[in-house]
Design an enzyme around this catalytic site. Structure first.
Site, short mmCIF file in Angstrom:
data_model
loop_
_atom_site.label_atom_id
_atom_site.label_comp_id
_atom_site.label_asym_id
_atom_site.label_seq_id
_atom_site.Cartn_x
_atom_site.Cartn_y
_atom_site.Cartn_z
N CYS A 130 2.54 -8.76 -2.13
CA CYS A 130 1.48 -8.25 -1.55
C CYS A 130 1.35 -6.82 -0.62
CB CYS A 130 0.29 -8.81 -1.98
SG CYS A 130 -1.31 -8.40 -0.78
N CYS A 145 -1.57 -8.03 2.05
CA CYS A 145 -1.50 -9.25 2.82
C CYS A 145 -0.19 -9.35 3.82
CB CYS A 145 -1.16 -10.28 1.76
SG CYS A 145 -2.06 -9.77 0.12
N ASP A 146 1.08 -9.24 3.78
CA ASP A 146 2.09 -9.47 4.51
C ASP A 146 2.59 -8.26 5.34
OD1 ASP A 146 1.82 -11.95 3.03
OD2 ASP A 146 3.63 -11.30 1.77
#
Ligand code: NAP
Length: 309
Positions: free
Chosen positions: A135, A138-139
């Protein structure tokens, strides 16, 4: 008497659209989610191909609006993980959670979506969350000004590379063939992005590192050459698999586990419908997921009327 006329499993775009249509149709309906609504769209930074938003919209905002719109009507929401689904008599379907809680309905719409595939190479599992990610939204921010690898050649790999290019120093987009699978407009953006270097005909054989990712071991399929490529992060986008493992075998699926439906979104079992990414189909987009959610509710309404329920 079952708890509901309709249970919708999954709160991504397909489930939220189904919840909206069910509420407006006056059905006694519930939408169940493992945690909170969203689905895979939450991992998409920016959406430019959903009609009505000419300047684009973030995945988070779009889902937030879809949930808010559904909540204007009477569809219930329950945090309830569905572990199994079985018929209780002829016209009642029982949903069971891993802890044994139950919920019953006359009809069910399965809108459980899909999840990212694993690459299946040494180091991937050990370094997941320590530099290996599925992701980018997200990261990605953990890799500011660093060098990362993105594996895959589909829409996800290219779209997420474009997102990462706003954060990281350099991206090696590693693809196993000499041609991307992604749609043309995404390809063109990747080709003209100075931070993205595409490594063609290449496969990742191993991800190296101990506390974090240090490099990927690459092999060129044409030349046979191998080398270690230093990177601090690896983002893997090598396709998806459907979240349909909990469904009974009587529900027909294709070879990859995607649920087969007719044009009303009804599965091979009467009373059970499917919508969104978990369905066997040629196009996986938010716009098609919401359309299928609405169609499935239309199918359920006809089914319930036919049965006089
Ligand atoms: P996908 O379209 O199935 O593409 C997967 C990519 O990973 C392919 O390029 C494939 O290579 C590669 N791959 C598969 N297994 C591999 C392996 N073991 N090692 C190395 N590479 C491997 O998956 P996706 O990109 O996740 O997209 C899933 C669906 O969502 C698609 O229908 C897509 O259109 C849709 N989607 C749409 C958007 C958008 O509209 N903006 C964004 C994201 C996703 P090959 O090409 O050689 O098979």
């Amino acid at each position: 008497m079952p708890d509901y006329q309709l249970a919708i499993i999954g709160g991504g775009p397909a489930g939220l659209a189904a919840g909206l249509y069910a509420g407006r149709a006056g059905l006694k309906a519930v939408l169940t989610e493992r945690l909170s609504p969203g689905g895979q769209v939450l991992t998409t930074d920016w959406i430019e191909n959903y009609p009505g938003f000419p300047d684009g919209i973030s995945g988070f905002d779009l889902v937030d609006r879809m949930a808010a719109q559904m909540r204007k009507f009477s569809t219930d929401e329950r945090v309830f993980e569905v572990n199994s689904l079985e018929f209780e008599g002829e016209n009642e379907i029982l949903l069971r959670s891993p802890t044994g809680d139950t919920l019953s309905a006359r009809a069910v719409i399965v809108a459980t979506g899909a999840a990212p595939n694993r690459l299946g190479v040494p180091g991937e599992e050990e370094l997941a969350g320590k530099g290996v990610s599925y992701c980018a939204t997200c990261d990605g921010p953990f890799f500011r000004d660093q060098v990362v690898a993105v594996v895959g050649g589909g829409d996800s790999a290219v779209q997420e590379s474009l997102f990462l290019s706003k954060i990281v120093k350099k991206i090696y987009l590693i693809h196993r063939r000499d041609e991307l699978r992604a749609v043309k407009w995404l390809q063109e953006r990747a080709f003209s992005n100075p931070k993205i270097e595409i490594l063609w005909d290449s496969v990742v054989e191993k991800i190296n590192g101990s506390e974090g990712v240090e490099s990927v071991h690459l092999k060129n399929k044409k030349s046979g050459e191998s080398r270690d490529l230093p990177v601090q992060g690896v983002f893997i986008f090598v396709g998806i698999h459907p979240n349909t493992g909990f469904l009974p075998e009587t529900i027909k699926k294709d070879a990859r586990g995607f649920v087969v439906t007719d044009e009303w979104m009804q599965t091979s079992v009467r009373g059970i419908y499917a919508a969104g990414d978990c369905r066997a189909k040629p196009l996986r987009q938010i716009v098609s997921a919401v359309c299928e959610g609405a169609t499935a509710v239309y199918g359920v309404e006809h089914y319930l009327t036919e049965l006089g329920l």
